[in-house]
Write an enzyme that holds these catalytic residues in place. Structure first.
Site, PDB file in Angstrom:
ATOM      1  N   GLU A   5       0.823  -1.211   0.000  1.00 32.66           N
ATOM      2  CA  GLU A   5       0.000   0.000   0.000  1.00 32.66           C
ATOM      3  C   GLU A   5       0.859   1.264   0.000  1.00 32.66           C
ATOM      4  O   GLU A   5       0.340   2.354   0.195  1.00 32.66           O
ATOM      5  CB  GLU A   5      -0.959   0.001   1.205  1.00 32.66           C
ATOM      6  CG  GLU A   5      -2.099  -0.993   1.031  1.00 32.66           C
ATOM      7  CD  GLU A   5      -3.115  -0.968   2.152  1.00 32.66           C
ATOM      8  OE1 GLU A   5      -4.257  -1.397   1.913  1.00 32.66           O
ATOM      9  OE2 GLU A   5      -2.771  -0.562   3.289  1.00 32.66           O
ATOM     10  N   ASP A  36      -4.202  -8.949   8.399  1.00 32.72           N
ATOM     11  CA  ASP A  36      -3.232  -8.091   9.106  1.00 32.72           C
ATOM     12  C   ASP A  36      -2.956  -8.610  10.511  1.00 32.72           C
ATOM     13  O   ASP A  36      -1.805  -8.646  10.965  1.00 32.72           O
ATOM     14  CB  ASP A  36      -3.757  -6.652   9.198  1.00 32.72           C
ATOM     15  CG  ASP A  36      -3.916  -6.017   7.833  1.00 32.72           C
ATOM     16  OD1 ASP A  36      -3.212  -6.450   6.899  1.00 32.72           O
ATOM     17  OD2 ASP A  36      -4.735  -5.097   7.699  1.00 32.72           O
TER      18      ASP A  36
END
Ligand code: ADP
Length: 288
Positions: free
Chosen positions: A143, A254
């Site tokens: 990201e 995550d």
């Protein structure tokens, strides 16, 4: 306080998430009336850093926030989560990264992210010597800019720090960057993009992990509620998913990755670390 001298460096994104609960996700052109929304600490990097710190491992985050009020929310989220924020910079003239996620009645979600300040991480932030004091592992995701990931991976490798890449979201990556990765963690979508195996259960996750282990020393393929497959030269095994009631799968990967790398940094082998990460991620999907 951290209970070992090991430290994990997470270089990655911070997002101010707007999380919406709706009966279903909108089809093109459709307006859906949702039940509620709330702001949430997020970004793959931030979530993974907090999950790492939750295992009592000294965790340092390298990222960039913008010049707005969302920045304070994210810095506070990191600090409350026990993450060192000394290496999070403040970018001028750009908004903090954000996302909108819409979670449906089954707990599945779709999200849009706007990277904003996450694209402004200065590679010089990665050359600060104190950042790497005691570091054993680096965690990266997709990201932020690949150039930043590349500089981070090089800096880690030159200090004998193990590089873990969560190749999410998937994007084409250079051979040079991938050659610096020790541990690859991918979900079903990313695994298929990287090796062509359609992952839809634990067997196919194991096939994908075996295929990817031709290229990476350690490969972890997560397969949602089915569990997780591991492959290295020396070992191949799967850990079945825990049976839980799903509230939302948002951030499950995550939580899994932060826990996995924290346990490896604490000295656990892959078998134990994966078992604990699988358990932590299952707990995550079954709670708000
Ligand atoms: P991502 O969130 O990155 O798309 P996955 O959906 O594969 O990744 O989920 C990551 C991990 O979270 C899984 O390997 C598993 O440990 C846990 N998990 C995800 N969904 C479930 C579920 N429905 N039940 C139990 N555990 C889950």
């Amino acid at each position: 306080m951290a209970n070992t001298t090991a430290a994990v460096v997470v270089v990655g994104s911070l997002h101010y998430d707007i999380f919406v609960e709706a009966p279903h996700r909108p089809a093109p052109g459709e307006t859906v009336t949702g039940m509620r929304w709330f702001p949430k600490f997020g970004g793959k990097g931030g979530n993974q850093a907090v999950a790492t710190a939750q295992q009592d491992i000294c965790t340092l985050m390298v990222s960039a926030v913008g010049n707005d009020g969302f920045a304070e929310f994210l810095l506070a989220g990191l600090q409350t989560g026990g993450v060192d924020t000394a290496h999070v910079s403040r970018a001028k003239d750009v908004g903090t990264g954000m996302s909108v996620a819409i979670s449906d009645a089954s707990g599945d979600y779709g999200a849009v992210i706007v990277s904003g300040s996450n694209l402004m991480i200065d590679p010089q932030q990665l050359e600060v010597p104190e950042l790497w004091d005691g570091a054993t592992h680096l965690i990266l995701q997709n990201e932020i800019r690949e150039e930043t990931n590349l500089v981070a991976a090089r800096a880690a490798r030159s200090r004998d720090v193990t590089v873990c890449l969560n190749a999410a979201p998937w994007r084409p990556m250079s051979d040079e960057f991938l050659s610096l990765v020790d541990i690859l963690v991918v979900n079903a979508i990313e695994a298929e993009a990287m090796c062509g195996v359609d992952v839809n259960d634990l067997d196919t996750a194991q096939k994908a992990a075996a295929a990817l282990s031709q290229r990476f020393a350690y490969v972890v393929v997560t397969a949602g509620g089915d569990g997780v497959a591991f492959a290295s030269d020396a070992d191949k095994f799967a850990v079945p998913g825990e049976k839980v009631e799903v509230i939302s799968t948002h951030g499950a990967g995550d939580c899994f990755i932060g826990t996995l790398v924290a346990r490896l940094a604490a000295g656990d082998g892959f078998s134990r670390a994966l078992e604990l990460a699988n358990r932590a991620a299952a707990r995550h999907v079954s709670t708000y």
